[in-house]
Scaffold this motif. Structure first.
Motif, PDB file in Angstrom:
ATOM      1  N   TYR A  92       0.836  -1.202   0.000  1.00  0.00           N
ATOM      2  CA  TYR A  92       0.000   0.000   0.000  1.00  0.00           C
ATOM      3  C   TYR A  92       0.871   1.252   0.000  1.00  0.00           C
ATOM      4  O   TYR A  92       0.634   2.192  -0.774  1.00  0.00           O
ATOM      5  CB  TYR A  92      -0.933  -0.013   1.213  1.00  0.00           C
ATOM      6  N   ARG A  93       1.900   1.278   0.833  1.00  0.00           N
ATOM      7  CA  ARG A  93       2.813   2.421   0.860  1.00  0.00           C
ATOM      8  C   ARG A  93       3.468   2.625  -0.510  1.00  0.00           C
ATOM      9  O   ARG A  93       3.574   3.745  -1.014  1.00  0.00           O
ATOM     10  CB  ARG A  93       3.885   2.225   1.930  1.00  0.00           C
ATOM     11  N   LYS A 152      12.762  13.872  -1.538  1.00  0.00           N
ATOM     12  CA  LYS A 152      12.877  14.430  -0.187  1.00  0.00           C
ATOM     13  C   LYS A 152      11.498  14.690   0.406  1.00  0.00           C
ATOM     14  O   LYS A 152      11.247  14.401   1.588  1.00  0.00           O
ATOM     15  CB  LYS A 152      13.694  15.718  -0.219  1.00  0.00           C
ATOM     16  N   GLN A 153      10.589  15.235  -0.388  1.00  0.00           N
ATOM     17  CA  GLN A 153       9.224  15.483   0.082  1.00  0.00           C
ATOM     18  C   GLN A 153       8.523  14.174   0.421  1.00  0.00           C
ATOM     19  O   GLN A 153       7.826  14.077   1.437  1.00  0.00           O
ATOM     20  CB  GLN A 153       8.427  16.226  -0.999  1.00  0.00           C
ATOM     21  N   ILE A 154       8.687  13.185  -0.431  1.00  0.00           N
ATOM     22  CA  ILE A 154       8.042  11.894  -0.205  1.00  0.00           C
ATOM     23  C   ILE A 154       8.569  11.242   1.069  1.00  0.00           C
ATOM     24  O   ILE A 154       7.794  10.708   1.876  1.00  0.00           O
ATOM     25  CB  ILE A 154       8.260  10.964  -1.418  1.00  0.00           C
ATOM     26  N   ALA A 155       9.887  11.288   1.256  1.00  0.00           N
ATOM     27  CA  ALA A 155      10.484  10.707   2.462  1.00  0.00           C
ATOM     28  C   ALA A 155       9.916  11.361   3.711  1.00  0.00           C
ATOM     29  O   ALA A 155       9.560  10.684   4.686  1.00  0.00           O
ATOM     30  CB  ALA A 155      11.997  10.857   2.417  1.00  0.00           C
ATOM     31  N   SER A 212      17.158   7.929  -0.056  1.00  0.00           N
ATOM     32  CA  SER A 212      17.632   6.568  -0.361  1.00  0.00           C
ATOM     33  C   SER A 212      16.673   5.518   0.167  1.00  0.00           C
ATOM     34  O   SER A 212      16.521   4.438  -0.412  1.00  0.00           O
ATOM     35  CB  SER A 212      19.036   6.341   0.209  1.00  0.00           C
ATOM     36  N   HIS A 213      15.987   5.840   1.284  1.00  0.00           N
ATOM     37  CA  HIS A 213      15.012   4.917   1.848  1.00  0.00           C
ATOM     38  C   HIS A 213      13.831   4.762   0.881  1.00  0.00           C
ATOM     39  O   HIS A 213      13.299   3.664   0.681  1.00  0.00           O
ATOM     40  CB  HIS A 213      14.536   5.426   3.203  1.00  0.00           C
ATOM     41  N   VAL A 214      13.403   5.889   0.258  1.00  0.00           N
ATOM     42  CA  VAL A 214      12.325   5.839  -0.721  1.00  0.00           C
ATOM     43  C   VAL A 214      12.745   4.960  -1.904  1.00  0.00           C
ATOM     44  O   VAL A 214      11.979   4.104  -2.375  1.00  0.00           O
ATOM     45  CB  VAL A 214      11.984   7.251  -1.222  1.00  0.00           C
TER      46      VAL A 214
END
Length: 265
Positions: free
Chosen positions: A229-230, A246-249, A258-260
């Protein structure tokens, strides 16, 4: 009762606003490729959604998704307002800002919780009436007024979220599972609240129970459902081109860009 073959309506414009009065419903049962916020300004009758018969009166609001079958049976002449929009509209109009977008995403994803009309309290009903009137005043030029209409839609979504109908069991899901899905959809932006220990505390159970319970009722692990879902929400933002990594993170409570990228790989 309509007996005609199921129709699939396709909308190619990202946003359409329509208002009309009808004494008889002009369409057979159908599905479509867009979302519809439907407001019954005046009149009475029954709205059939996925086989569920839902009486409507003045001031009721419905949200219909692309995979839902619906039609109306009108008892007294009814004034309808339809706000029809696509995923493209949602993420184009947001222009990179997630302000208010979560309310709308939550309503869209949790549509199983509102297979009845939203029945607003008196104060919110007056606000909804005024918002609908503003939207109608802007409908002649939806392209130029896109941002103004978007702000009205988001405000309406916030009103609807705090007037969610009572959760009910359905043919496919128990009331407990409905509540669990609502919790997941509402807190998808807050990783801490999706930990098994926190969720177990919220539902007055144990961490060792909630995961197997979810898998037993859905056929998918809780972790995989949350991840999928994420990922779907992040993909929509990335494909719109309106959001930086950056906004999404920041929005999803992730460590950094990098996590995204890791989630989407």
């Amino acid at each position: 009762m309509y007996l005609s073959v199921m129709k699939q309506y396709k909308q190619f414009r990202s946003l359409i606003i329509a208002d009309f009065e009808a004494a008889e419903w002009p369409h057979p049962p159908h599905k479509h490729n867009h979302y519809e916020l439907i407001y019954t300004r005046q009149g009475t009758g029954t709205h059939y959604i996925n086989g569920n018969a839902i009486p409507y009166v003045n001031g009721n609001i419905f949200l219909i998704g692309p995979d839902e079958e619906h039609y109306f049976e009108i008892d007294s002449p009814t004034q309808f307002v339809f706000i029809k929009f696509t995923d493209v509209y949602i993420h184009h109009a947001s222009s990179g800002s997630s302000y208010g977008l979560r309310h709308l995403e939550y309503l869209i994803k949790s549509k199983e919780t509102h297979l009845s009309a939203f029945q607003l309290n008196n104060a919110d009903q007056h606000s909804a009436d005024a918002i609908i009137q503003v939207i109608l005043s802007l409908k002649q030029d939806t392209l130029s007024n896109e941002q103004l209409i978007w702000l009205q839609v988001l405000t309406l979504a916030a009103l609807l979220q705090r007037n969610m109908p009572e959760l009910k069991a359905t043919l496919h899901r128990s009331r407990d599972m409905q509540a669990l899905f609502c919790y997941l959809h509402k807190h998808i932006y807050t990783p801490y609240k999706l930990r098994s220990l926190v969720m177990a505390s919220h539902f007055n159970t144990t961490p060792d129970y909630i995961g197997p319970y979810f898998k037993r009722n859905t056929g998918i692990t809780l972790r995989n459902y949350i991840g999928n879902y994420r990922k779907s929400l992040i993909r929509q933002r990335m494909e719109s081109g309106n959001y930086s990594l950056k906004q999404i993170a920041a929005e999803f409570g992730l460590t950094d860009e990098s996590h995204v990228s890791k989630i989407m790989s």
